[in-house]
Design a protein around this motif. Structure first.
Motif, short mmCIF file in Angstrom:
data_model
loop_
_atom_site.label_atom_id
_atom_site.label_comp_id
_atom_site.label_asym_id
_atom_site.label_seq_id
_atom_site.Cartn_x
_atom_site.Cartn_y
_atom_site.Cartn_z
N ASP A 57 0.62 -1.27 0.10
CA ASP A 57 -0.02 -0.06 0.06
C ASP A 57 0.96 1.29 0.06
N ARG A 58 1.68 1.29 0.72
CA ARG A 58 2.90 2.41 0.85
C ARG A 58 3.42 2.71 -0.37
N ALA A 59 4.09 1.56 -1.00
CA ALA A 59 4.93 1.58 -2.29
C ALA A 59 3.76 2.08 -3.34
N TRP A 60 2.75 1.74 -3.39
CA TRP A 60 1.76 2.03 -4.27
C TRP A 60 1.20 3.75 -4.28
N GLU A 61 1.31 4.27 -3.01
CA GLU A 61 1.10 5.48 -2.90
C GLU A 61 2.29 6.45 -3.29
N ASP A 62 3.32 5.85 -3.25
CA ASP A 62 4.70 6.54 -3.67
C ASP A 62 4.77 6.60 -5.20
N TYR A 63 4.33 5.33 -5.55
CA TYR A 63 4.35 5.00 -6.85
C TYR A 63 3.75 5.81 -7.84
N GLN A 64 2.23 5.84 -7.65
CA GLN A 64 1.27 6.76 -8.38
C GLN A 64 1.85 8.19 -8.13
N THR A 65 2.19 8.85 -7.08
CA THR A 65 2.77 10.15 -7.21
C THR A 65 3.91 10.49 -7.80
N ALA A 66 4.92 9.48 -7.98
CA ALA A 66 6.19 9.75 -8.79
C ALA A 66 6.01 9.77 -10.30
N ILE A 67 5.10 8.54 -10.67
CA ILE A 67 5.24 8.51 -12.26
C ILE A 67 4.03 9.43 -12.97
N GLU A 68 3.45 9.90 -12.18
CA GLU A 68 2.84 11.05 -12.94
C GLU A 68 3.55 11.94 -13.74
N ASP A 69 4.79 12.07 -13.35
CA ASP A 69 5.75 12.95 -14.13
C ASP A 69 6.84 12.33 -15.05
N TYR A 70 6.68 10.88 -14.94
CA TYR A 70 7.56 10.18 -15.74
C TYR A 70 6.92 9.64 -17.23
N GLN A 71 7.94 9.30 -18.22
CA GLN A 71 7.38 8.86 -19.50
C GLN A 71 8.28 7.74 -19.83
N LEU A 72 7.45 6.72 -20.49
CA LEU A 72 8.64 5.61 -20.78
C LEU A 72 9.07 5.77 -22.30
N ALA A 73 10.17 5.57 -22.61
CA ALA A 73 10.73 5.51 -23.81
C ALA A 73 9.83 4.47 -24.85
N ASP A 74 9.62 4.94 -25.76
CA ASP A 74 8.84 4.10 -26.90
C ASP A 74 9.77 3.03 -27.58
N LEU A 75 9.36 1.69 -27.33
CA LEU A 75 10.23 0.59 -27.83
C LEU A 75 10.04 0.39 -29.29
N GLU A 76 9.23 1.08 -29.96
CA GLU A 76 9.20 0.96 -31.36
C GLU A 76 9.70 2.22 -31.96
N THR A 77 9.26 3.38 -31.81
CA THR A 77 9.68 4.68 -32.23
C THR A 77 11.05 5.20 -31.71
N MET A 78 11.55 4.75 -30.62
CA MET A 78 12.66 5.11 -29.97
C MET A 78 12.50 6.41 -29.47
N ASP A 79 11.26 7.06 -29.32
CA ASP A 79 11.10 8.50 -28.64
C ASP A 79 11.97 8.09 -27.17
N PRO A 80 12.49 9.21 -26.64
CA PRO A 80 13.13 9.04 -25.29
C PRO A 80 12.25 9.13 -24.18
N GLY A 81 12.59 8.45 -23.04
CA GLY A 81 12.07 8.39 -21.90
C GLY A 81 12.51 9.15 -20.66
N THR A 82 11.86 9.31 -19.57
CA THR A 82 12.42 9.91 -18.26
C THR A 82 13.96 9.50 -18.05
N SER A 83 14.87 10.17 -17.76
CA SER A 83 16.12 9.69 -17.48
C SER A 83 16.21 8.98 -16.04
N TYR A 84 17.48 8.32 -15.93
CA TYR A 84 17.83 7.63 -14.82
C TYR A 84 17.87 8.52 -13.71
#
Length: 262
Positions: A57-84
């Protein structure tokens, strides 16, 4: 167990993303919201069916908050994602959460945030300590997968999804709304990738087997179950639902399962 998990993650990253490493170069520092990272049905599944585990439950709350501002790199178009670096700087759990980092010379890397109850603080239902993990996988500093999973595996014989129900979910191309209605469905893991602008998701849960039990894994696209897999209880103890969801999702990319919806 952690060393085994890290080694397997790095092996899977190298095996599945070797051909992609030369393509995913640019790194995005975007802070724009990627609204489909957590679809409404995933929120419902966590609210209604997630394992009773205060660390999850605690991890889920942190996860939801954090990834609102993240983007995944696209594995087909190779568009970049959020950095390490951006994930490491902006994912801010409490100081008692362990941060595990792993990287390799081939450009693959992982960050895992590990949530564990205090020693001896046992879950009254499972009889073991609550334990969960949030995972981020990268290629050339670009985020390519996010996942969340319980690490407290206590499969109860009378609380497993039946083999019949598991098979029906796939053969009937069940909708995500139907997952909540499946008897004994207990969400133990969730993960996602992005292919040609479309998100593909995976969920994991305990199901019946000829042994103690095993992990049922479903691939979900466009709100429907499109494929499945399983993982043994022993492998899940050594590796986790999140790791298997990642492998299952990425293995489908080469098979062209994830074509954009018409």
């Amino acid at each position: 167990m952690k060393n085994i998990k890290k080694g397997l993650v790095m092996l899977l990253l190298f095996t599945m993303f070797g051909p992609l490493i030369n393509h995913v170069h640019a790194t995005s520092e975007t802070t724009s919201t990627d609204s489909e990272m957590i679809p409404d049905w995933a929120l419902t599944l966590f609210e209604d069916t997630a394992q009773e585990n205060k660390m999850l439950d605690r991890a889920w709350e942190d996860y939801q908050t954090a990834i609102e501002d993240y983007q995944l790199a696209d594995l087909e178009t190779m568009d970049p994602g959020t950095s390490y670096a951006q994930v490491l700087e902006t994912y801010n759990p409490d100081e008692d959460i362990e941060v595990a980092e792993e990287s390799a010379e081939d450009g693959t890397a992982t960050i895992s945030f590990i949530y564990r109850a205090e020693e001896g603080d046992l879950n009254p239902t499972t009889g073991i300590e609550d334990w969960a993990q949030v995972d981020f996988y990268f290629v050339n500093e670009n985020l390519i997968y996010t996942g969340i999973t319980t690490l407290s595996l206590a499969f109860m014989a009378d609380g497993l999804v039946s083999t019949t129900d598991h098979s029906a979910l796939v053969s009937d191309n069940a909708s995500v709304d139907e997952l909540v209605e499946v008897e004994n469905f207990e969400l133990n893991g969730f993960g996602q990738i992005k292919v040609d602008g479309e998100y593909a998701y995976g969920v994991g849960y305990p199901k019946e087997s000829t042994n103690i039990g095993e992990g049922g894994l479903l691939i979900i696209q466009d709100g429907q179950v499109v494929d499945d897999s399983t993982a043994t209880f022993e492998d899940l103890m050594a590796y986790s639902f999140s790791g298997f969801i990642y492998l299952m999702l990425v293995s489908q990319v080469d098979n062209q399962v994830f074509e954009p919806a018409p």
